[in-house]
Design an enzyme around this catalytic site. Structure first.
Site, mmCIF file in Angstrom:
data_model
loop_
_atom_site.group_PDB
_atom_site.id
_atom_site.type_symbol
_atom_site.label_atom_id
_atom_site.label_comp_id
_atom_site.label_asym_id
_atom_site.label_seq_id
_atom_site.Cartn_x
_atom_site.Cartn_y
_atom_site.Cartn_z
ATOM 1 N N GLU A 1 0.830 -1.208 0.000
ATOM 2 C CA GLU A 1 0.000 0.000 0.000
ATOM 3 C C GLU A 1 0.864 1.257 0.000
ATOM 4 O O GLU A 1 1.115 1.847 1.056
ATOM 5 C CB GLU A 1 -0.923 0.020 1.241
ATOM 6 C CG GLU A 1 -2.009 -1.028 1.210
ATOM 7 C CD GLU A 1 -3.014 -0.872 2.345
ATOM 8 O OE1 GLU A 1 -2.750 -0.121 3.312
ATOM 9 O OE2 GLU A 1 -4.080 -1.506 2.272
ATOM 10 N N GLU B 1 -6.419 -7.108 -1.041
ATOM 11 C CA GLU B 1 -6.781 -6.997 0.378
ATOM 12 C C GLU B 1 -8.132 -6.320 0.497
ATOM 13 O O GLU B 1 -8.367 -5.289 -0.129
ATOM 14 C CB GLU B 1 -5.718 -6.151 1.097
ATOM 15 C CG GLU B 1 -5.600 -6.429 2.582
ATOM 16 C CD GLU B 1 -4.598 -5.498 3.263
ATOM 17 O OE1 GLU B 1 -3.380 -5.689 3.078
ATOM 18 O OE2 GLU B 1 -5.046 -4.587 3.979
HETATM 19 C C1 IDC Z 1 -3.031 -3.937 10.394
HETATM 20 C C2 IDC Z 1 -2.948 -5.096 11.356
HETATM 21 C C3 IDC Z 1 -2.487 -4.585 12.712
HETATM 22 C C4 IDC Z 1 -1.212 -3.779 12.560
HETATM 23 C C5 IDC Z 1 -1.406 -2.691 11.523
HETATM 24 C C6 IDC Z 1 -0.127 -1.925 11.246
HETATM 25 O O1 IDC Z 1 -4.203 -5.744 11.457
HETATM 26 O O2 IDC Z 1 -2.255 -5.656 13.592
HETATM 27 O O3 IDC Z 1 -0.886 -3.183 13.785
HETATM 28 O O4 IDC Z 1 -1.807 -3.286 10.303
HETATM 29 O O5 IDC Z 1 0.825 -2.752 10.700
HETATM 30 C C7 IDC Z 1 -4.189 -2.302 5.718
HETATM 31 C C8 IDC Z 1 -2.810 -2.863 5.761
HETATM 32 C C9 IDC Z 1 -2.699 -3.904 6.856
HETATM 33 C C10 IDC Z 1 -3.526 -3.519 8.084
HETATM 34 C C11 IDC Z 1 -4.990 -3.545 7.664
HETATM 35 C C12 IDC Z 1 -5.948 -3.297 8.845
HETATM 36 O O6 IDC Z 1 -2.379 -3.398 4.521
HETATM 37 O O7 IDC Z 1 -1.332 -4.033 7.188
HETATM 38 O O8 IDC Z 1 -3.320 -4.474 9.113
HETATM 39 N N1 IDC Z 1 -5.162 -2.556 6.617
HETATM 40 O O9 IDC Z 1 -5.718 -2.054 9.411
HETATM 41 N N2 IDC Z 1 -4.661 -1.447 4.835
HETATM 42 C C13 IDC Z 1 -5.922 -1.116 5.170
HETATM 43 C C14 IDC Z 1 -6.266 -1.818 6.313
#
Ligand code: IDC
Length: 351
Positions: free
Chosen positions: A177, A269
């Protein structure tokens, strides 16, 4: 390389006894011999993927849609990616694809490249054994500019592509991302990393994350047409779109619909909850996205295959320390919902 891939695909397509397949593959033509996915599995049936127009096609040129799950960050939730859970994903959930989410920062790859590269090698073999595509996710997130990690990405993907080039089930996702960065910077990163992969694995499918956290710039207030008007100079490339249904409404849905008619799009995702991966699920909105993705044959992967406490982690807390992963008893509501969407017979153009 192409000939070996054809041989491996042929062996996979024939219902030869496993011992015979093993013997044939053991021909000493290359250092590392590609393992073929089992006959009848999504990866065996569909083989080497190719972009066809704005769609994804299988080895016969038939348009297909892949569906599956993303791991959580493997630096935190490797305990959820083990034989029993992967058996459930392939056989009970009937997933076509496993996204292997390797963070770069936050305790990920940069802290121990050897360890994380080896973990990914192992997961690729596990996905292959179970007939799933292995989507290798370079999970860059903070900082959002992928150029921060270009040299690491080149090192990592060179080794992954070299080791697995004779498999037909690898998908390279080179930037999770990008955020707070212009599209031209992302494009420039992609045009540095893709040639490194292609030098090893010339016919591979590569996915490129878009700016604004893979929203074609929308979440960064940019015009999604920037990507459409300035495509990455490489073939067999798809662009990624991410959404979280409780945060991303009609504007995002319409954007996905529009850009998917203009360039090849892969949803690497999505979540049924908010962008934090937590909070209440919006299944109504999620279903609208599913209907759109089914209608346009947009492949998708859901976040995430772990027992983290958040609502978007499909397993109930504590599941991964046990040995049972099949059925719905171990699942949170988002897990029950998405398993159903992966399994639904009507949605199986690949089988
Ligand atoms: C979240 C994880 C969380 C972590 C956070 C930061 O669930 O445990 O602390 O990332 O690393 C994304 C990202 C993905 C995120 C997810 C939910 O690609 O890494 O995971 N998310 O927030 N983009 C949109 C949402």
């Amino acid at each position: 390389m192409a000939r070996l891939k054809t041989l491996v695909a042929l062996l996979a397509a024939l219902t030869l006894p496993a011992t015979l397949v093993g013997a044939a593959q053991a021909a000493p033509s290359t250092d590392v011999v590609a393992m073929a996915p089992p006959a009848g599995s999504p990866a065996a049936i569909n083989g080497q993927l190719r972009v066809c127009g704005v769609k994804l096609c299988n080895q016969y040129g038939k348009q297909i849609q892949l569906r599956g799950m993303s791991t959580h960050g493997i630096q935190w939730y490797a305990q959820c990616v083990k034989p029993a859970s992967l058996d459930a994903l392939a056989n009970d959930w009937k997933a076509d694809v496993l996204r292997i989410s390797m963070y770069i920062q936050e305790g990920g790859y940069e802290t121990n490249p050897r360890k994380f590269t080896d973990l990914v090698h192992g997961y690729i073999e596990e996905a292959t054994k179970r007939g799933m595509y292995a989507l290798v996710d370079w999970h860059q997130l903070s900082p959002g500019d992928p150029n921060h990690n270009t040299s690491r990405a080149k090192t990592f993907f060179k080794e992954i592509a070299n080791r697995h080039k004779d498999k037909t089930n690898i998908i390279y996702d080179i930037a999770n991302e990008p955020n707070g960065v212009t599209w031209s910077r992302v494009k420039s990163y992609a045009e540095q990393v893709i040639p490194v992969i292609r030098a090893e694995d010339s016919d591979s499918l590569v996915l490129v994350g878009t700016h604004g956290w893979s929203t074609f710039g929308l979440s960064d207030g940019r015009d999604p047409q920037e990507v459409v008007n300035n495509k990455v100079s490489a073939s067999n490339v798809m662009y990624t779109f991410h959404f979280y249904a409780a945060s991303h409404g009609t504007e995002y849905l319409n954007t996905l619909s529009k850009v998917a008619d203009q360039v090849p799009v892969f949803v690497t995702e999505f979540g049924t909850q908010t962008a934090s991966g937590d909070g209440s699920n919006n299944f109504t909105r999620s279903q609208q996205y599913i209907d759109l993705m089914n209608q346009k044959k947009i492949s998708w992967v859901n976040w995430n295959f772990s027992d983290d406490h958040r609502s978007g982690a499909v397993f109930k807390e504590g599941t991964c320390s046990g040995g049972s992963f099949s059925g719905t008893g171990v699942l949170k509501p988002a897990g029950v919902w998405v398993r159903d969407r992966i399994r639904t017979a009507d949605n199986f153009p690949t089988r």
